[in-house]
Design a protein around this motif. Structure first.
Motif, PDB file in Angstrom:
ATOM      1  N   LYS A 113       0.830  -1.211   0.000  1.00 22.36           N
ATOM      2  CA  LYS A 113       0.000   0.000   0.000  1.00 22.36           C
ATOM      3  C   LYS A 113       0.864   1.261   0.000  1.00 22.36           C
ATOM      4  CE  LYS A 113      -4.088  -2.099   2.035  1.00 22.36           C
ATOM      5  NZ  LYS A 113      -4.913  -2.314   3.244  1.00 22.36           N
TER       6      LYS A 113
ATOM      7  N   ARG B 173       2.285   1.767  -3.396  1.00 24.32           N
ATOM      8  CA  ARG B 173       1.304   2.153  -4.411  1.00 24.32           C
ATOM      9  C   ARG B 173       1.470   3.625  -4.791  1.00 24.32           C
ATOM     10  NH1 ARG B 173      -4.730   3.321  -3.310  1.00 24.32           N
ATOM     11  NH2 ARG B 173      -3.924   3.498  -1.198  1.00 24.32           N
TER      12      ARG B 173
ATOM     13  N   ALA C 219       2.787  -3.478 -10.489  1.00 23.29           N
ATOM     14  CA  ALA C 219       1.328  -3.528 -10.633  1.00 23.29           C
ATOM     15  C   ALA C 219       0.894  -4.586 -11.632  1.00 23.29           C
ATOM     16  CB  ALA C 219       0.800  -2.157 -11.046  1.00 23.29           C
TER      17      ALA C 219
ATOM     18  N   PHE D 244      -5.880  -0.945  -4.484  1.00 26.96           N
ATOM     19  CA  PHE D 244      -4.710  -0.727  -5.330  1.00 26.96           C
ATOM     20  C   PHE D 244      -5.086  -0.109  -6.660  1.00 26.96           C
ATOM     21  CE2 PHE D 244      -3.229  -3.497  -2.162  1.00 26.96           C
ATOM     22  CZ  PHE D 244      -1.930  -3.098  -1.972  1.00 26.96           C
TER      23      PHE D 244
END
Lengths: 89, 89
Positions: free
Chosen positions: A23, A26, A74, B88
């Motif tokens: 997180k 991110r 990602a 996300f």
DNA sequence: TAGATATTTAGATTATCGTCTAAATAATAA
DNA sequence: TTATTATTTAGACGATAATCTAAATATCTA
């Protein structure tokens, strides 16, 4: 880089500290020292978590001088999730 | 029933046998004995895996006489995945 | 070359996990 | 009631995991 090991990805995601690391990443790449501020564990333990996330291809690393910047991968992240969800649709 | 424990869900999904059990249950409810045919482990081990999946709310069980039918809890399953993915995005 | 900073590796410890066999519980049928 | 079938529980064992401290490696700077 595609999914190498689905088990490794889920195992990596089973730890709350590792999910919190993702997180943080991110938003932007961060070094272990920067990340360490946010977690109540030793730096070797953090390094261990980063290694597990890296082996699961959930993060990438890039050295810049003394520092190593970790970033969210990602693509692999979504691949794991979507491939898995598609199996159950 | 909502997500009780994200860690438990991911940990449950980190084992290939448990993911295969979920795939079997995607088609129809099955008893431990039916499931056992497909996995090279003892019945107590299978029971253990079913318990982990149940504690993660990924499956439900319902006794019918001597037999216990296990079924995929698709709702929780998707909740875990989607809630996590939304973090996300 | 030293010294300082950033990070990882090594090794130990404790806890958890996956598996097994043997035994217990639950339900059905003779 | 006794036997049979279905499933779980108990307890043990070896493997893996999370954590720590101490030491090693890598890079930069004076």
């Amino acid at each position: 880089m595609a999914i190498k090991d689905v088990s490794a990805a889920f195992r990596a995601l089973s730890d709350p500290i590792r999910r919190d690391i993702l997180k943080k990443l991110r938003k932007r790449s961060m070094t272990p020292s920067e990340l360490a501020i946010h977690f109540p564990i030793s730096k070797p333990s953090l390094s261990h978590h980063l290694n597990i996330l890296k082996n699961a291809n959930l993060i990438d690393d890039e050295r810049q001088g003394q520092k190593i910047y970790y970033s969210l991968n990602a693509t692999v992240f979504y691949d794991v999730m979507n491939n898995f969800l598609n199996n159950f649709r």
